[in-house]
Design a protein around this motif. Sequence first.
Motif, mmCIF file in Angstrom:
data_model
loop_
_atom_site.group_PDB
_atom_site.id
_atom_site.type_symbol
_atom_site.label_atom_id
_atom_site.label_comp_id
_atom_site.label_asym_id
_atom_site.label_seq_id
_atom_site.Cartn_x
_atom_site.Cartn_y
_atom_site.Cartn_z
ATOM 1 N N ILE A 286 109.152 18.331 13.786
ATOM 2 C CA ILE A 286 108.749 19.665 13.312
ATOM 3 C C ILE A 286 109.388 20.762 14.152
ATOM 4 C CG2 ILE A 286 106.781 21.222 13.003
ATOM 5 C CD1 ILE A 286 105.098 18.747 12.277
ATOM 6 N N ARG A 287 109.258 20.661 15.481
ATOM 7 C CA ARG A 287 109.835 21.705 16.318
ATOM 8 C C ARG A 287 111.360 21.758 16.178
ATOM 9 N NH1 ARG A 287 106.224 19.363 19.865
ATOM 10 N NH2 ARG A 287 104.368 20.556 20.477
ATOM 11 N N LEU A 290 111.950 23.872 13.177
ATOM 12 C CA LEU A 290 111.611 25.266 13.483
ATOM 13 C C LEU A 290 112.686 25.911 14.363
ATOM 14 C CD1 LEU A 290 107.767 24.910 14.128
ATOM 15 C CD2 LEU A 290 108.902 25.865 12.095
ATOM 16 N N GLU A 294 114.916 29.205 13.622
ATOM 17 C CA GLU A 294 115.132 30.349 14.530
ATOM 18 C C GLU A 294 116.623 30.578 14.794
ATOM 19 O OE1 GLU A 294 112.920 30.960 18.077
ATOM 20 O OE2 GLU A 294 110.967 30.834 17.086
ATOM 21 N N ASN A 415 113.819 21.863 26.926
ATOM 22 C CA ASN A 415 112.381 21.618 26.969
ATOM 23 C C ASN A 415 111.958 21.446 25.512
ATOM 24 O OD1 ASN A 415 109.613 21.967 26.771
ATOM 25 N ND2 ASN A 415 109.537 23.781 28.084
ATOM 26 N N PHE A 417 109.277 21.375 23.922
ATOM 27 C CA PHE A 417 108.162 22.178 23.421
ATOM 28 C C PHE A 417 108.586 23.627 23.150
ATOM 29 C CE2 PHE A 417 106.432 18.733 25.987
ATOM 30 C CZ PHE A 417 105.553 18.167 25.088
ATOM 31 N N ASP A 418 109.747 23.985 23.687
ATOM 32 C CA ASP A 418 110.225 25.365 23.613
ATOM 33 C C ASP A 418 111.157 25.519 22.409
ATOM 34 O OD1 ASP A 418 111.068 27.929 24.006
ATOM 35 O OD2 ASP A 418 111.745 27.644 26.073
ATOM 36 N N VAL A 419 110.589 25.958 21.313
ATOM 37 C CA VAL A 419 111.342 26.099 20.058
ATOM 38 C C VAL A 419 112.461 27.129 20.226
ATOM 39 C CG1 VAL A 419 111.166 26.915 17.666
ATOM 40 C CG2 VAL A 419 109.427 25.368 18.599
ATOM 41 N N THR A 420 112.121 28.256 20.820
ATOM 42 C CA THR A 420 113.111 29.312 21.016
ATOM 43 C C THR A 420 114.208 28.859 21.977
ATOM 44 O OG1 THR A 420 111.387 30.958 20.625
ATOM 45 C CG2 THR A 420 113.397 31.733 21.686
ATOM 46 N N GLY A 421 113.813 28.155 23.016
ATOM 47 C CA GLY A 421 114.790 27.617 23.963
ATOM 48 C C GLY A 421 115.703 26.598 23.306
ATOM 49 N N PRO B 118 101.855 22.445 22.217
ATOM 50 C CA PRO B 118 102.189 23.856 22.022
ATOM 51 C C PRO B 118 103.528 24.024 21.294
ATOM 52 C CG PRO B 118 102.793 23.190 24.230
ATOM 53 C CD PRO B 118 102.107 22.019 23.599
ATOM 54 N N PHE B 120 106.351 26.813 21.473
ATOM 55 C CA PHE B 120 106.806 28.051 22.120
ATOM 56 C C PHE B 120 107.927 28.669 21.298
ATOM 57 C CE2 PHE B 120 105.057 25.355 25.563
ATOM 58 C CZ PHE B 120 104.001 26.177 25.925
ATOM 59 N N HIS B 125 106.910 33.813 22.587
ATOM 60 C CA HIS B 125 107.651 34.499 23.661
ATOM 61 C C HIS B 125 107.362 36.002 23.642
ATOM 62 C CE1 HIS B 125 110.121 31.242 25.454
ATOM 63 N NE2 HIS B 125 109.978 30.668 24.278
ATOM 64 N N MET B 191 105.594 21.547 30.221
ATOM 65 C CA MET B 191 105.745 21.910 28.810
ATOM 66 C C MET B 191 106.067 23.381 28.639
ATOM 67 S SD MET B 191 102.863 19.795 26.700
ATOM 68 C CE MET B 191 101.446 20.366 27.631
#
Lengths: 480, 480
Positions: A286-287, A290, A294, A415, A417-421, B118, B120, B125, B191
């Motif tokens: 999923i991430r 996403l 982005e 990372n 968990f960091d979608v934007t990253g 989570p 992110f 952000h 995370m």
Amino acid sequence: MTGFSLVVVSNRGPFTLVDGPDGRVEFRPAAGGVAPSLTAALGEESATSGSAALWVAAAMTEADRVHASGVAVATGQDSLKLRMVSVTTEIGRAAIDVIANGTLWFLHHGLFDHARRPRFDRVWHEAWGGYRLFNEAFADTIAEEAATGATVVVNDYHLALVGGYLAKRRPDLKTAFFSHTPFCSADDLAMMPDGPRLELMESMSGFGACGFHTLRWRDAFVRCTSAVGVEAPATFVAPLGADPARLDEVAGTAACRSRLARLEEELDGRTLLVRSDRVELSKNLIRGFLAFDELLESSAQWRGRLVFLARVYSSRESLPEYLAYRTEVQHVVARVNQRWGAPGYTPVVLDLEDDFAGTVAALRRYDMLLVNPVRDGLNLVAMEGPAVNERDGVVVLSREAGAHDELADVAIGINPFDVTGTAAAMARGLSMSRAEREDRAAELRRRARSRTPADWLAELRRVAKVPADGDMGTWSRPDL
Amino acid sequence: MTGFSLVVVSNRGPFTLVDGPDGRVEFRPAAGGVAPSLTAALGEESATSGSAALWVAAAMTEADRVHASGVAVATGQDSLKLRMVSVTTEIGRAAIDVIANGTLWFLHHGLFDHARRPRFDRVWHEAWGGYRLFNEAFADTIAEEAATGATVVVNDYHLALVGGYLAKRRPDLKTAFFSHTPFCSADDLAMMPDGPRLELMESMSGFGACGFHTLRWRDAFVRCTSAVGVEAPATFVAPLGADPARLDEVAGTAACRSRLARLEEELDGRTLLVRSDRVELSKNLIRGFLAFDELLESSAQWRGRLVFLARVYSSRESLPEYLAYRTEVQHVVARVNQRWGAPGYTPVVLDLEDDFAGTVAALRRYDMLLVNPVRDGLNLVAMEGPAVNERDGVVVLSREAGAHDELADVAIGINPFDVTGTAAAMARGLSMSRAEREDRAAELRRRARSRTPADWLAELRRVAKVPADGDMGTWSRPDL
């Protein structure tokens, strides 16, 4: 004592038996996992030693039960025999669905939604009894078949109790357990009920040695033994590599070439992002979608120009968590395609077909590979991709995957968990200079091809040892 | 510099202002949490020192904003003034719903369902920018109001960044941060996106000292600082106790006496199991009801004889996770009541009324108290129960609650994930001999009443100190 001098053990074996139309039994090779590569490695080994090895696995089909449980059968490969362990459907479900895949997998991958799961209720405690019986049946079979002083290699969390049972029955055997998954933290282990928790760690300590893909999982295991006051067995780290010989062979097949040609045609010159995973909670599908969303939002130049081919094949659909997850994945993909799709352009292509030729075709062709699990023992795709890729593709790799240990400086770490990253890492990968891509791809390829499954198996044989004479505990045999 | 020599800071203050019908502003006391007890403790303190203390909190109502932001107002308690920090609705939602309650609370309590949360993403952000602004607004207000060398006590994860901002603005202040929650493991902290993770730990290290309810959370915090390469500030452990004076006062009210009388009548001589919690994912309501179900299944003698009074009041219903959880709780209660209920006997009574008199009545009357969180900073109910109970009640207490550190040998400890184990612990509690119950209850009572909130506040004043002259980092001020 006569018997096999090498016994490899896993829940799923390298072949499944099927009754053929002419009354003859057919051997159907396992689709995925490490079994095909290990089978080949066993062939090389046995050719050298001149004696056949035995693979012990759980019976999956009726033919498995009828023909291969109670007796070792030839596999059509001179060097390898096969013996199936047959338990009742009830015990099999308790051991695999409830305990192994429903509890230990979730525990080691940190996948529990703690407000609700795990739930160690009466049904679970009874299932633990089934897990014991399942493991004991494997230990009995191994004890029957192994020659004096033989080497036994046991794979994965389905069979973690085998060490304790085998140490009592056959203390002469050199045993090694190998975990292809992560190992949980001591904090997470503390969720397990006291009795089973201690039994699990004592039983694993009944192996001569326990191995992991990375130091991180090894250290977690050792901390778990000391958290319950058990003396750890010998431990080792032995990451698998890709199987270059097999990959090259598949790459050369007509099936793979035609898949690649069709893919090129569909792409029509577009840039290709690939992922290849089971539909599995730990794989972080999923991430990933996403983050792709982005990326297209923040980098308009890639709209219409970048295709995300997601090879995701279904898995464990007997567990409700996996069915629910698949539905969520399909919803998010539909949203992304609705948002960015255009006539002649489907941004995300979900390919659910589980054929290895198709996977290898996608891996040969990618410009960027996304491997973003929330936690992963190793992640073989991160090795297989660079081993066969032909376009100096970039690898975007989760730092929570064991493979990151070896590839940190040549992949782009994220990372998970960091979608934007993750979106930013993909943007960076796509804009990388030709020279940097080539340098990184060459080094990725070198590392991915540097070790073979045969090397891994040789290492396992080397480190297997007779268990220390510890107290294995006494577990009552439950009724089920 | 003139100003207050003691400043207590928290997101929710001890009073909320409301415009009364006659045009006068009314002070409505906060319902729960530690604010009422701390308010009383501040009264004692200030009476001794002769100077008023200031409480800084977030404006919750329109009257808070109009009358108490920008100026410190008298509270009707001579020794305490109040000043509200007012931010825009957008910043408030970002800081509290998304970051504090939606991320940091989940992180510290281990409540994320990792396959999904989570997440992110861009929205998160941006919300982090709101969290910064929220914290900076508090730091500005404190900097304005605090006298030279004053002591500042900041409570909880909503305000973790205040340390960094305050160290830059007012390095003369003695500051202490106190976390009433657990603190996450370094694995879980990993995370968080790299930037915010470092910012969080550096900012917390900007306090003169950071405190926790137990050594376990203190150690986790110190490991998190070293995981990100930040030098930890001074740390301390200072568990709260119950507030015996306030509890005794409430117990003596007519409201409490009438609640108790009604409860006795309803019970009609039955044995009473009590729990008292917010409807909160960490409180483990579902497994508690399932354990009660297993208890009635395995111990037929308690069917019809044991009532489970669950005082659970709603909480954080602006977060969808909490609404979903409440529905699940209601379903499981309905199932248990359908299974074991009979004419005149409702096994589980859900009492959703959030009145302290009713809580104290239940705590005075219980025969057994269930406190089974999956993780909890301390759990004040585990202290308040024994402090006022009048029936030598047994306490069944999760080993994951901070309070377990102090009560391990007198409560019955449980693994909160083990439903069957919890049922067994309850069965044991119910069958405990009169002598053992009395011994344990006397010791539980002694420990629960051994420390007051005033002791806690005195300890905080003692350990607060000027921050070390570390590098606080430079965080860009985001647009929001």
